[in-house]
Design an enzyme around this catalytic site. Structure first.
Site, short mmCIF file in Angstrom:
data_model
loop_
_atom_site.label_atom_id
_atom_site.label_comp_id
_atom_site.label_asym_id
_atom_site.label_seq_id
_atom_site.Cartn_x
_atom_site.Cartn_y
_atom_site.Cartn_z
N CYS A 164 -3.05 8.00 4.48
CA CYS A 164 -2.86 7.53 3.11
C CYS A 164 -4.02 7.92 2.22
CB CYS A 164 -2.63 6.02 3.10
SG CYS A 164 -3.98 5.07 3.85
N GLU A 193 0.86 -1.17 0.00
CA GLU A 193 0.00 0.00 0.00
C GLU A 193 0.90 1.22 0.00
OE1 GLU A 193 -2.07 2.94 2.59
OE2 GLU A 193 -3.05 1.06 3.16
#
Length: 508
Positions: A274, A240
């Site tokens: 994020c 990720e």
């Protein structure tokens, strides 16, 4: 984590509170040899952990859940000490751990149960087919500094419940929360299948070189290096990586809700998320109203170094290097003709940067093209929905996005045109608490996904195919050696009849 006295150490890593610069702790900078030794210990302990079964492993995870909840105030103190988060932000990490343990603890046995697919043809019905899910022995988890407790939990929880042993390498910027987690694991007397190794780059590289599966969360640049290293070893990985998440505010949106949601989605944890909203595209008819409301919302946020009193909404930036990126993006935007309707400056205290709204921004600016990971919200006026979609997709990143509209059907239609792994309609961060959905990035935002119901725990398992006879077996199968022309011709005829269509079944 093994006692530091028994570990091969390099120099110590000092941990500082970014708001004050005060040293709040230190951890060993472990060598590659120390990491290799830890992996050997985990590998030795893993078979017994796997043998407990999903129910047995879930019992230990429940005990860890209880320890975290019983010690939540102290654990939250540690999170704040190394991140300078507001108390409200820091307080969410322990409950998120508890929630994640509930979901995968309640479902692990079902998610890991053998599958028994149906045979694909009448010939195959002579076999019983089974897919078994067997865990990788050691899963290496490498996490960034923005969420030092729940960040690891997103992957540690399902990996442990899958039956793997887990080696966690936290960021050297915020390792103290992970050390607390290891302390909790030891305090409940759990099997030695979870360990934390601390240190800088060499430590992380050793985790990659010794694990059987690597889960990395962090920058795209580092993710590329990890992908290469894993490919050379032929071990699986999931990444990720960075994000530059767009918000699309359409003309039929509830502008008040959109302005409030984007202020939260862009500035939660000072924008160090994020899936933060990092750029906003607003249709012209509601642009002025949206900017006015967003500016008001952001200008009213309280910023400062928090204690247990829930006094502030905004904390500090985690590192001076990250602060420099935020400053550069804002300075370059203003130099290029943009203006800050609120904020726009570092405060001069610690690593605080004022929560900022930027307008008169264009698509070429660094605040739009590069990941900022800070408390800024740049806004661009667009003519229509089509332009909003085009500009939203004009990015190397594709982690998530939000769409704000008064028409649900329109929102879902627009969502399906966006190049992002997740799209939230009229909300921000909703997918972060939806464990039944996958969380993964497209393009430069990563490879693979976490969660997604069964997939979130099965990703840490190797699939094993097992066939067994459904009918009594003969001494030899028709096509075994030595070949018998009559038997072989019969077998081929049956195969053709079962697979071909029409007259071709009979060789006509």
């Amino acid at each position: 984590m093994t006692e530091p006295a028994t570990q091969a150490k390099l120099d110590a890593v000092e941990v500082r509170n970014p708001a004050s610069g005060k040293v709040v702790g230190s951890v060993p900078n472990l060598s590659a040899a120390a990491v290799e030794d830890e992996v050997k210990r985990l590998r030795d302990a893993q078979p017994e952990w796997e043998a407990l079964g999903a129910k047995g492993r879930a019992k230990w995870m429940r005990k860890l859940q209880e320890w975290l909840l019983d010690n939540s105030a102290e654990v939250t103190d540690v999170i704040q000490s190394e991140t300078a988060k507001p108390r409200a932000d820091a307080s969410l990490e322990v409950p998120m751990w508890a929630d994640l343990i509930n979901y995968y603890g309640n479902n692990a046995e079902k998610f890991l149960a053998d599958d028994h697919p149906s045979p694909h043809s009448p010939l195959a019905k002579v076999k019983s087919l089974t897919t078994a899910y067997r865990p990788y022995a050691v899963v290496g988890v490498i996490t960034p500094w923005n969420y030092p407790l729940i960040g690891p939990g997103l992957d540690v929880v399902p990996a442990l419940l899958a039956g793997a042993a887990v080696l966690l390498k936290p960021s050297e910027v915020t390792p103290l929360s992970a050390v607390e987690l290891a302390r909790g694991w030891a305090a409940i007397g759990a099997p030695p299948v979870f360990a934390v190794v601390t240190g800088r780059g060499e430590t992380g590289a050793a985790v990659v070189q010794n694990s059987d599966y690597v889960q990395f969360t962090g920058s795209t640049a580092t993710g590329r290096k990890i992908a290469v290293a894993c490919a050379e070893r032929l071990v699986p990985y999931s990444l990720e990586l960075g994000g530059k998440d767009p918000a699309l505010v359409l003309a039929d949106a509830d502008v008040e809700r959109a302005a409030a949601g984007i202020a939260f989605g862009g500035l939660f944890n000072s924008g160090q998320v994020c899936i933060s909203v990092e750029r906003v595209y607003v249709e012209a008819p509601v642009y002025d109203e949206f900017v006015e409301r967003l500016t008001k919302n952001v200008s009213e946020l309280r910023q400062g170094q928090d204690d247990r009193g829930y006094k502030f909404d905004q904390g500090a930036i985690a590192t001076h290097a990250q602060l420099d990126i935020v400053k550069r993006h804002v300075d370059e935007a203003i130099a290029g003709g943009a203006r800050a309707t609120t904020g726009g400056r570092a405060t001069g205290v610690g690593t605080f940067f004022e929560p900022t709204v930027l307008v008169d921004v264009d698509q070429s600016m660094s605040c739009i093209r590069e990941e900022t990971f800070g408390p800024t919200i740049p806004v661009i006026k667009v003519a229509d929905e089509a332009e909003a979609i085009r500009l939203a997709n004009d990015s190397t990143y594709g982690l998530s996005a939000t769409v704000w509209t008064g028409d649900k059907a329109r929102g879902e239609r627009v969502a399906r045109k966006l190049e992002a792994g997740a799209v939230n309609i009229n909300d921000a961060f909703a997918n972060m608490s939806s464990y039944a959905l996958p969380m993964g990035g497209w393009k430069d935002s990563g490879i693979g996904a976490r969660w997604g119901g069964p997939s979130g725990i099965r990703k840490y398992c190797r699939q094993q195919a097992i066939t067994s006879p459904r009918l009594p077996t003969q001494k030899k199968e028709l096509i075994w050696f030595p070949y018998n022309p009559f038997k072989l011709k019969f077998a081929l005829g049956v195969m053709r009849a079962a697979s071909a269509q029409g007259k071709r079944r009979f060789g006509l």
